[in-house]
Design an enzyme around this catalytic site. Structure first.
Site, PDB file in Angstrom:
ATOM      1  N   ASP A 279      -6.762  -3.848  -5.968  1.00 13.13           N
ATOM      2  CA  ASP A 279      -6.396  -2.556  -5.362  1.00 13.13           C
ATOM      3  C   ASP A 279      -4.937  -2.179  -5.660  1.00 13.13           C
ATOM      4  O   ASP A 279      -4.574  -1.000  -5.667  1.00 13.13           O
ATOM      5  CB  ASP A 279      -6.561  -2.591  -3.836  1.00 13.13           C
ATOM      6  CG  ASP A 279      -7.764  -3.370  -3.340  1.00 13.13           C
ATOM      7  OD1 ASP A 279      -8.186  -4.313  -4.022  1.00 13.13           O
ATOM      8  OD2 ASP A 279      -8.261  -3.050  -2.252  1.00 13.13           O
TER       9      ASP A 279
ATOM     10  N   ASP B 177       0.790  -1.227   0.000  1.00 13.92           N
ATOM     11  CA  ASP B 177       0.000   0.000   0.000  1.00 13.92           C
ATOM     12  C   ASP B 177       0.827   1.284   0.000  1.00 13.92           C
ATOM     13  O   ASP B 177       0.287   2.371   0.240  1.00 13.92           O
ATOM     14  CB  ASP B 177      -0.945   0.015   1.208  1.00 13.92           C
ATOM     15  CG  ASP B 177      -2.125  -0.928   1.012  1.00 13.92           C
ATOM     16  OD1 ASP B 177      -2.639  -0.992  -0.122  1.00 13.92           O
ATOM     17  OD2 ASP B 177      -2.512  -1.611   1.973  1.00 13.92           O
TER      18      ASP B 177
END
Ligand code: GLY
Length: 398
Positions: A174, A115
């Site tokens: 994602d 992330d």
């Protein structure tokens, strides 16, 4: 001819049309940006008393929940403040943005998450773009190096999460959102390994994450020795074969960025296919705020996800710059509708309420019974981004 009757009829019709006529979109945008500034001024005051933390959401009791810098959402509040500074040039937003950005600097060394693009590019990336702050470059470059360590050459993807039973190497859709950091690193270092990883990850994801209807799986896990697909499943969606709304829009946004930064036509093609899947979906509501999953049980009573609408609006505005004219107009029309809906009292909070977040009614992880029908820091970030993108797109006189 009865002049009096005609005049009365005309007056009624003018009143009716002015009741149904919508506010000009530039007014809607300005009001929402002004509101975002007020709300995030309050939020900044609150966060000054919570050193080392960043806003995340509200819990089911309506209590304010923060997260440490290592949580995937840490970059969104600093990023939102940078956008507010960019829009207003108000020093208070710049100071707050710099302070919140500094809170997550150490994540540049974090090799335990995929992330880093979310965390570092929304914060340091925007800060660098808007202020030219030289010291931010080192943070981004170090972060890109950390992210690159998660690339698995035999698979052709960056590993998203750690291994667990049934998932040797899980890769989630994602992950497309973390590639902009790598392409920035390539452009600013000349090191082609950053570019090659981003392109390889994108190509492998096109091959394995998408279904024939252009919807995407949430999780594809790979065999670490052979590189073959192990399973295709979901984690946050309604079912393995469903179209989890936020996953679809992460893909839309990610391929739009890949096209804008590489110029490779296959990424524009992928982005337009995803956009058309979403826009033409029979379960897309009239107001264009998606249900949390396009196949959620209980539609039309299922929860909506304002975060998916905000991300989608921002991506569509960007995509409309590259798509052919007819598609471009459709994408902009949907994005405008999303911005109008999110700016309405149904989705936009009242001043000082909603934990000082901007948007209501988001869904984080419904199957995990976590963050259901709550504000989320990333919904706010992409909403502000979409507002600014549309504002800058509109001709000044409009
Ligand atoms: N990247 C995690 C989520 O969208 O919930």
């Amino acid at each position: 001819m009865n002049i009096k009757l005609i005049t009365a009829g005309m007056i009624i019709s003018i009143i009716l049309s002015s009741c149904t006529r919508e506010k000009p979109i530039d007014k809607v945008i300005d009001e929402s940006l002004a509101f975002a500034g007020e709300q995030y001024t309050l939020m900044s005051d609150v966060m000054n008393d919570k050193p080392g933390q960043l806003p995340r959401t509200l819990n089911e009791k309506g209590e304010f929940i923060t997260a440490g810098p290592g949580w995937w959402t840490s970059g969104f509040f600093p990023g939102s403040l940078w956008y507010l500074y960019e829009n207003t040039k108000d020093q208070k937003f710049r100071d707050a943005a710099a302070e919140m950005t500094a809170r997550i600097e150490n994540e540049k060394f974090n090799k335990g998450t995929h992330d880093l693009g979310f965390m570092l590019f929304c914060s340091f990336g925007n800060g660098l773009r808007i202020t030219g702050e030289e010291s931010y470059k080192e943070v981004l470059m170090t972060g890109a190096g950390s992210l690159s360590t998660r690339f698995r050459p035999v698979i052709g993807c960056i590993q998203s999460w750690g291994s667990r039973a049934g998932w040797q190497c899980p890769v989630i859709i994602d992950n497309m959102m973390n590639l902009e950091l790598l392409l920035w690193a390539f452009e600013n270092s000349g090191d082609s390994s950053f570019y090659n990883i981003a392109v390889k990850h994108s190509d492998t994801t096109i091959k394995n994450h998408f279904r024939a209807d252009n919807s995407s799986y949430h999780v594809v896990s790979y065999d670490t020795i052979t590189g073959a697909v192990e399973v295709k499943q979901t984690h946050q969606g309604a079912a393995d074969e469903s179209a989890w709304a936020r996953g679809q829009v992460w893909g839309l946004y990610g391929y739009t960025v890949m096209y804008s930064m590489t110029g490779l036509d296959r990424y524009l093609s992928q982005a337009t296919k995803i956009a058309d899947f979403l826009i033409n979906h029979p379960n897309m509501p009239e107001d264009k705020v998606p249900y949390w999953d396009f196949d959620a049980p209980g539609i039309p009573e299922a929860k909506r996800d304002a975060s998916a609408a905000a991300i989608m609006a921002s991506a569509l505005i960007e995509l409309s710059r590259y798509a052919e004219a007819e598609s471009s107009a459709r994408y902009l029309a949907v994005a405008e509708r999303q911005i109008r809906t999110l700016s309405s009292p149904e989705y936009r909070a009242e001043a000082g309420e909603n934990g000082n977040f901007i948007l209501k009614h988001c869904v984080g992880h419904l199957p995990g019974n976590s963050e259901v029908d709550v504000p989320l820091t990333y919904a706010d970030y992409y909403f502000i981004e979409a507002l600014l993108r549309l504002k800058n797109y509109l001709p000044p006189a409009r």
